[in-house]
Design an enzyme around this catalytic site. Sequence first.
Site, PDB file in Angstrom:
ATOM      1  N   LYS A 179       0.702  -1.245  -0.077  1.00 51.13           N
ATOM      2  CA  LYS A 179      -0.229   0.044  -0.187  1.00 51.13           C
ATOM      3  C   LYS A 179       0.801   1.415  -0.050  1.00 51.13           C
ATOM      4  O   LYS A 179       0.357   2.474  -0.169  1.00 51.13           O
ATOM      5  CB  LYS A 179      -0.922   0.106   1.080  1.00 51.13           C
ATOM      6  CG  LYS A 179      -0.314   0.108   2.471  1.00 51.13           C
ATOM      7  CD  LYS A 179      -1.376   0.227   3.624  1.00 51.13           C
ATOM      8  CE  LYS A 179      -0.600   0.487   5.025  1.00 51.13           C
ATOM      9  NZ  LYS A 179      -1.868   0.544   6.017  1.00 51.13           N
ATOM     10  N   ASP A 180       2.176   1.159   0.354  1.00 49.69           N
ATOM     11  CA  ASP A 180       3.006   2.276   0.388  1.00 49.69           C
ATOM     12  C   ASP A 180       3.682   2.563  -1.036  1.00 49.69           C
ATOM     13  O   ASP A 180       4.316   3.693  -1.171  1.00 49.69           O
ATOM     14  CB  ASP A 180       4.192   2.022   1.284  1.00 49.69           C
ATOM     15  CG  ASP A 180       3.823   2.125   2.839  1.00 49.69           C
ATOM     16  OD1 ASP A 180       2.623   2.646   3.215  1.00 49.69           O
ATOM     17  OD2 ASP A 180       4.526   1.433   3.648  1.00 49.69           O
ATOM     18  N   CYS A 205      -1.299   7.511  -2.491  1.00 50.21           N
ATOM     19  CA  CYS A 205      -1.476   6.374  -1.479  1.00 50.21           C
ATOM     20  C   CYS A 205      -1.955   7.190  -0.062  1.00 50.21           C
ATOM     21  O   CYS A 205      -2.305   6.664   0.896  1.00 50.21           O
ATOM     22  CB  CYS A 205      -0.209   5.660  -0.999  1.00 50.21           C
ATOM     23  SG  CYS A 205       1.398   6.248  -0.858  1.00 50.21           S
ATOM     24  N   ARG A 227       0.714  10.191  14.025  1.00 47.46           N
ATOM     25  CA  ARG A 227       1.918   9.605  13.261  1.00 47.46           C
ATOM     26  C   ARG A 227       2.536   8.764  14.349  1.00 47.46           C
ATOM     27  O   ARG A 227       1.993   8.695  15.583  1.00 47.46           O
ATOM     28  CB  ARG A 227       2.798  10.501  12.864  1.00 47.46           C
ATOM     29  CG  ARG A 227       2.479  11.497  11.774  1.00 47.46           C
ATOM     30  CD  ARG A 227       2.454  10.722  10.455  1.00 47.46           C
ATOM     31  NE  ARG A 227       3.664   9.892  10.213  1.00 47.46           N
ATOM     32  CZ  ARG A 227       4.924  10.236   9.514  1.00 47.46           C
ATOM     33  NH1 ARG A 227       5.039  11.217   9.276  1.00 47.46           N
ATOM     34  NH2 ARG A 227       5.694   9.196   9.563  1.00 47.46           N
ATOM     35  N   ARG A 248       1.479   4.705  18.594  1.00 51.69           N
ATOM     36  CA  ARG A 248      -0.098   4.584  18.321  1.00 51.69           C
ATOM     37  C   ARG A 248      -0.917   3.910  19.462  1.00 51.69           C
ATOM     38  O   ARG A 248      -1.811   4.767  19.978  1.00 51.69           O
ATOM     39  CB  ARG A 248      -0.646   4.155  17.093  1.00 51.69           C
ATOM     40  CG  ARG A 248       0.035   5.143  16.050  1.00 51.69           C
ATOM     41  CD  ARG A 248      -0.248   4.508  14.633  1.00 51.69           C
ATOM     42  NE  ARG A 248       0.576   5.307  13.694  1.00 51.69           N
ATOM     43  CZ  ARG A 248      -0.053   5.705  12.385  1.00 51.69           C
ATOM     44  NH1 ARG A 248      -1.286   5.348  12.137  1.00 51.69           N
ATOM     45  NH2 ARG A 248       0.996   6.318  11.570  1.00 51.69           N
ATOM     46  N   ARG A 306      -8.142   8.132   4.588  1.00 48.46           N
ATOM     47  CA  ARG A 306      -9.097   7.181   3.768  1.00 48.46           C
ATOM     48  C   ARG A 306      -9.776   6.818   5.223  1.00 48.46           C
ATOM     49  O   ARG A 306     -11.252   6.659   5.166  1.00 48.46           O
ATOM     50  CB  ARG A 306      -8.189   6.073   3.281  1.00 48.46           C
ATOM     51  CG  ARG A 306      -9.082   4.743   3.112  1.00 48.46           C
ATOM     52  CD  ARG A 306      -8.183   3.657   2.765  1.00 48.46           C
ATOM     53  NE  ARG A 306      -7.448   3.138   3.741  1.00 48.46           N
ATOM     54  CZ  ARG A 306      -7.777   2.555   4.801  1.00 48.46           C
ATOM     55  NH1 ARG A 306      -8.801   1.889   5.133  1.00 48.46           N
ATOM     56  NH2 ARG A 306      -6.518   1.930   5.572  1.00 48.46           N
ATOM     57  N   ARG A 307      -9.248   6.327   6.354  1.00 49.57           N
ATOM     58  CA  ARG A 307      -9.833   5.989   7.392  1.00 49.57           C
ATOM     59  C   ARG A 307     -10.661   7.101   8.080  1.00 49.57           C
ATOM     60  O   ARG A 307     -11.927   6.613   8.495  1.00 49.57           O
ATOM     61  CB  ARG A 307      -8.843   5.267   8.635  1.00 49.57           C
ATOM     62  CG  ARG A 307      -8.093   4.040   8.261  1.00 49.57           C
ATOM     63  CD  ARG A 307      -7.087   3.798   9.100  1.00 49.57           C
ATOM     64  NE  ARG A 307      -6.559   2.481   8.673  1.00 49.57           N
ATOM     65  CZ  ARG A 307      -5.251   2.144   8.936  1.00 49.57           C
ATOM     66  NH1 ARG A 307      -4.405   3.154   9.559  1.00 49.57           N
ATOM     67  NH2 ARG A 307      -4.831   1.041   8.910  1.00 49.57           N
TER      68      ARG A 307
END
Length: 323
Positions: free
Chosen positions: A81-82, A248, A151, A157, A129-130
Site C-alpha cells: 500500500k506504500d 496513497c 503519526r 499509536r 481514508r480511515r
Amino acid sequence: MTMKALRLGTRRSKLAMAQSGQVAEAVSQVTGRPVELVEITTYGDVSREHLAQIGGTGVFVTALRDALIRGEVDFAVHSLKDLPTTQPEDLVLAAIPVREDPRDVIVARDALKFADLPRGARIGTGSPRRTAQLNAYARAHGLDIETVPIRGNVDTRIGFVRNGELDAVVLAAAGINRMGRRDEVTDFLSVDTVLPAPGQGALAIECRAGNTARDTDLIAALGELDDPFTRAAVTAERSLLAALEAGCSAPVGALADLLADGQIVKEMRLRGVVGTTDGTRTVQLSTTGPVPETHDGAMALGRELAAEMLAQGAAGLMGERAQ
C-alpha cells in the site's frame, strides 16, 4: 563453501523488520541461501509531518529503491500500500505473496468495540481514508466520534490509548498479526464499514529488472513466492487508485476479493470508495466480473470502476489530486 548471503533492504521499524524477517525465511528456503537484513531509513520514517502533508506517495519507498538501483541490496520488501502506482522501468515486483488480513482494526480502551465507544470518543488515525469512512459511518449510524490525526509506529499509536490521550486508534490488521499482537485488538472493522487501502495486507518483493544473469535468476527464485490471486486483486485495486489520479495518502479505499462456488473461484468483485474526510459526501461503487487472467485484465477492471466513480463526482471529494 558458504553461499554468499542475499541482502534484503528493509525499513527499520519493528513492523517492517518483522515482515521482512518472515520474507527472508521464505526466500532462504526457496534459494538455499542465507538472507541478511539491511536496515534503511526512509524519509517517511524521519519526517514528523502527517502523511497527507508530505504527499504520502513513495515516502517509505524511495530510499529502498535507491539502494536497490545502486546495488547496495539485492531485493527489498515493501508494504504494497506504500508503493506509488507507477513502476520504475529498472525495477520489477518479482513476487506478491499471499495477502494477510486486509481489514482495519480498533485498539480501544476497556476492550471496547467500535459501536460501543462513548459519545465524543476520540479515535486516532493518520489516514485520510480511515478518517473519511469512520466519519461517514458515524454520521449514517448516529454515532458521535472525533477523529484525531496521529503519526508514529504501532507502539506509539497504541500508547495514545494506554495513556488515556485517545479512546481508540485504528491500525491495519496485517501489521498487528505480523507482529504477533493480535490479542491487543478489541474490534475488527468489517470491510463494509471501512474499505482498506489499495494493496493493504499485501507485501511487495522488488528487485532489479534482470539486466544480468544473477538478476534474472533472483527474479525467478523470488517468483516462487508469488500468489497469482493476490497479484490480480491488488493490481485491480492499484489500477483504480492510479485512474483516480490519487496518491496513497488520498481518502481512497479499494478491495478486490474472490467470489467462490464451493472450492472453485468464479469471479472477482472490486469495491472502491472516495469520501470527504468529514464524512459528509462519499462515492462508493463495486463491479464484479471473471477473475482477471492477465495483468492487463486486472488493470482494466480497476480503470473501469474508477471511470464510473469519476462520473459520479469522485474527483471533487479527494482534495488535491496527485500528479
